[in-house]
Design an enzyme around this catalytic site. Sequence first.
Site, PDB file in Angstrom:
ATOM      1  CB  ALA A   1       9.284 -38.265 -40.452  1.00 25.03           C
TER       2      ALA A   1
ATOM      3  N   GLY B   1       4.271 -37.347 -39.328  1.00 21.45           N
ATOM      4  CA  GLY B   1       4.144 -37.562 -40.769  1.00 21.45           C
ATOM      5  C   GLY B   1       3.075 -38.592 -41.118  1.00 21.45           C
TER       6      GLY B   1
ATOM      7  CD  GLU C   1       2.884 -33.537 -41.177  1.00 22.85           C
ATOM      8  OE1 GLU C   1       3.862 -34.310 -41.042  1.00 22.85           O
ATOM      9  OE2 GLU C   1       3.008 -32.308 -41.250  1.00 22.85           O
TER      10      GLU C   1
ATOM     11  CD  GLU D   1       5.103 -33.621 -36.396  1.00 20.14           C
ATOM     12  OE1 GLU D   1       4.204 -33.407 -35.533  1.00 20.14           O
ATOM     13  OE2 GLU D   1       4.861 -34.058 -37.532  1.00 20.14           O
TER      14      GLU D   1
HETATM   15  C1  HXC Z   1      11.755 -44.000 -35.881  1.00 19.80           C
HETATM   16  C2  HXC Z   1      10.309 -45.081 -34.451  1.00 19.80           C
HETATM   17  C3  HXC Z   1       9.348 -44.043 -34.611  1.00 19.80           C
HETATM   18  C4  HXC Z   1       9.679 -42.965 -35.480  1.00 19.80           C
HETATM   19  C5  HXC Z   1       8.559 -45.515 -33.259  1.00 19.80           C
HETATM   20  N1  HXC Z   1       9.764 -45.975 -33.611  1.00 19.80           N
HETATM   21  N2  HXC Z   1       8.272 -44.355 -33.858  1.00 19.80           N
HETATM   22  N3  HXC Z   1      11.504 -45.046 -35.080  1.00 19.80           N
HETATM   23  N4  HXC Z   1      10.886 -42.985 -36.083  1.00 19.80           N
HETATM   24  N5  HXC Z   1       8.821 -41.935 -35.712  1.00 19.80           N
HETATM   25  C6  HXC Z   1      10.414 -47.220 -33.178  1.00 19.80           C
HETATM   26  C7  HXC Z   1      10.904 -47.137 -31.755  1.00 19.80           C
HETATM   27  O1  HXC Z   1      12.168 -46.498 -31.695  1.00 19.80           O
HETATM   28  C8  HXC Z   1      10.996 -48.596 -31.397  1.00 19.80           C
HETATM   29  O2  HXC Z   1      12.157 -49.145 -31.966  1.00 19.80           O
HETATM   30  C9  HXC Z   1       9.806 -49.196 -32.136  1.00 19.80           C
HETATM   31  O3  HXC Z   1       9.482 -48.266 -33.157  1.00 19.80           O
HETATM   32  C10 HXC Z   1       8.598 -49.372 -31.261  1.00 19.80           C
HETATM   33  O4  HXC Z   1       8.315 -48.143 -30.635  1.00 19.80           O
HETATM   34  P1  HXC Z   1       8.205 -47.972 -29.039  1.00 19.80           P
HETATM   35  O5  HXC Z   1       8.477 -46.558 -28.747  1.00 19.80           O
HETATM   36  O6  HXC Z   1       9.012 -49.002 -28.340  1.00 19.80           O
HETATM   37  O7  HXC Z   1       6.649 -48.310 -28.818  1.00 19.80           O
HETATM   38  P2  HXC Z   1       5.686 -47.724 -27.683  1.00 19.80           P
HETATM   39  O8  HXC Z   1       6.383 -47.688 -26.359  1.00 19.80           O
HETATM   40  O9  HXC Z   1       4.430 -48.502 -27.832  1.00 19.80           O
HETATM   41  O10 HXC Z   1       5.418 -46.201 -28.096  1.00 19.80           O
HETATM   42  C11 HXC Z   1       4.739 -45.911 -29.301  1.00 19.80           C
HETATM   43  C12 HXC Z   1       4.857 -44.412 -29.627  1.00 19.80           C
HETATM   44  C13 HXC Z   1       6.359 -44.012 -29.643  1.00 19.80           C
HETATM   45  C14 HXC Z   1       4.114 -43.580 -28.584  1.00 19.80           C
HETATM   46  C15 HXC Z   1       4.208 -44.188 -30.999  1.00 19.80           C
HETATM   47  O11 HXC Z   1       7.072 -44.926 -30.473  1.00 19.80           O
HETATM   48  C16 HXC Z   1       6.611 -42.649 -30.182  1.00 19.80           C
HETATM   49  O12 HXC Z   1       6.412 -41.666 -29.476  1.00 19.80           O
HETATM   50  N6  HXC Z   1       7.113 -42.557 -31.405  1.00 19.80           N
HETATM   51  C17 HXC Z   1       7.531 -41.309 -32.012  1.00 19.80           C
HETATM   52  C18 HXC Z   1       6.340 -40.496 -32.439  1.00 19.80           C
HETATM   53  C19 HXC Z   1       6.770 -39.196 -33.057  1.00 19.80           C
HETATM   54  O13 HXC Z   1       7.417 -38.362 -32.420  1.00 19.80           O
HETATM   55  N7  HXC Z   1       6.420 -39.004 -34.333  1.00 19.80           N
HETATM   56  C20 HXC Z   1       6.750 -37.774 -35.029  1.00 19.80           C
HETATM   57  C21 HXC Z   1       8.042 -37.963 -35.751  1.00 19.80           C
HETATM   58  S1  HXC Z   1       8.564 -36.483 -36.493  1.00 19.80           S
HETATM   59  P3  HXC Z   1      13.119 -50.141 -31.127  1.00 19.80           P
HETATM   60  O14 HXC Z   1      14.267 -50.349 -32.057  1.00 19.80           O
HETATM   61  O15 HXC Z   1      13.443 -49.416 -29.858  1.00 19.80           O
HETATM   62  O16 HXC Z   1      12.274 -51.360 -30.911  1.00 19.80           O
HETATM   63  C22 HXC Z   1       7.662 -36.340 -37.882  1.00 19.80           C
HETATM   64  C23 HXC Z   1       8.007 -35.152 -38.709  1.00 19.80           C
HETATM   65  C24 HXC Z   1       7.121 -35.068 -39.879  1.00 19.80           C
HETATM   66  O17 HXC Z   1       6.854 -37.133 -38.187  1.00 19.80           O
HETATM   67  C25 HXC Z   1       7.714 -34.171 -40.902  1.00 19.80           C
HETATM   68  C26 HXC Z   1       7.131 -34.440 -42.244  1.00 19.80           C
HETATM   69  C27 HXC Z   1       7.215 -35.850 -42.669  1.00 19.80           C
END
Ligand code: HXC
Length: 257
Positions: free
Chosen positions: A65, A108, A111, A131
């Site tokens: 998400a 997400g 999911e 998460e």
């Molecule tokens: C918003 C995101 C994002 C996310 C990545 N980006 N994941 N933005 N929401 N979930 C953005 C980053 O901010 C970054 O933007 C760009 O995408 C590239 O990501 P990087 O982090 O620079 O890439 P990398 O270093 O290769 O790392 C990849 C990664 C990391 C390991 C996947 O991005 C990451 O940990 N992402 C979050 C994963 C996460 O926590 N997902 C769960 C979300 S909560 P910029 O602008 O800096 O270039 C969830 C709740 C679900 O899903 C509830 C029901 C739907």
Amino acid sequence: RSYQYLLVEADGPVGIVRLNRPKVLNALCRALIEELADALGAFDRDPAIRCMVLTGNERAFAAGADIAEMAGKGLAEVTGDDLLGAWQRLWRIRKPVVAAVQGYCLGGGFELAMGCDLIVAGESAQFGQPEIKIGVIPGAGGTQRLTRVAGKYKAMEAVLTGRMIPAREAEAWGLVTKVVPDEQCLPEALRLARTIAGMPPLAVQMAKAAVLQAYETPLGAGLEFERRLFYSLFATEDQKEGMQAFLEKRSPQWKGR
Ligand code: HXC
């Protein structure tokens, strides 16, 4: 219609939806989920479409998400706006959806993939429920669907540590239909979708509904549900055609009724 965050096309009877927000690894903002529910819903209602494929890009199926969208919200906003409300529409799609997953498939995104009916993973795929690392828990089925598939002890590890699970390990957990080399991921998903699209459509929908029922009911009720759907297919022309074609040693011609 055209979409801001999706690329949508039909390849014969297969509807293809590609998540298209590459700069943020296909982060699933609310508008994207609403578009996705619209696009899959339109294919679901289109009699020319028999199966769907949902995919992302080489780097990410979806990294979860949209954290930027959620970060500033409080309890009153997420409940008042029903932050995840649009996701409910995704679980009501009746035709099969094949996920083709490469790269990150997190939160997400995972999911969403688990809500699909088959998952083809490229070798690069990384699944996970991270998460917990950002102060929440899975909210679109992760604690439930993952547990039912992988069991309590694998699910607990995934949900409590947020560790990424590589494609081969996910396969051993029973989380994917098959793992293929990355360049084969979308072609294999399309091949599976075309095979399904060649089956009698009413039976396909009943089969999907029956398998999903296994997650909803005790065994006795599920068996009864299956038997009723089985009987109901004897009201279709495709049942007559399918069995007659077998006896006549020819290919069936499906009518979809
Ligand atoms: C918003 C995101 C994002 C996310 C990545 N980006 N994941 N933005 N929401 N979930 C953005 C980053 O901010 C970054 O933007 C760009 O995408 C590239 O990501 P990087 O982090 O620079 O890439 P990398 O270093 O290769 O790392 C990849 C990664 C990391 C390991 C996947 O991005 C990451 O940990 N992402 C979050 C994963 C996460 O926590 N997902 C769960 C979300 S909560 P910029 O602008 O800096 O270039 C969830 C709740 C679900 O899903 C509830 C029901 C739907």
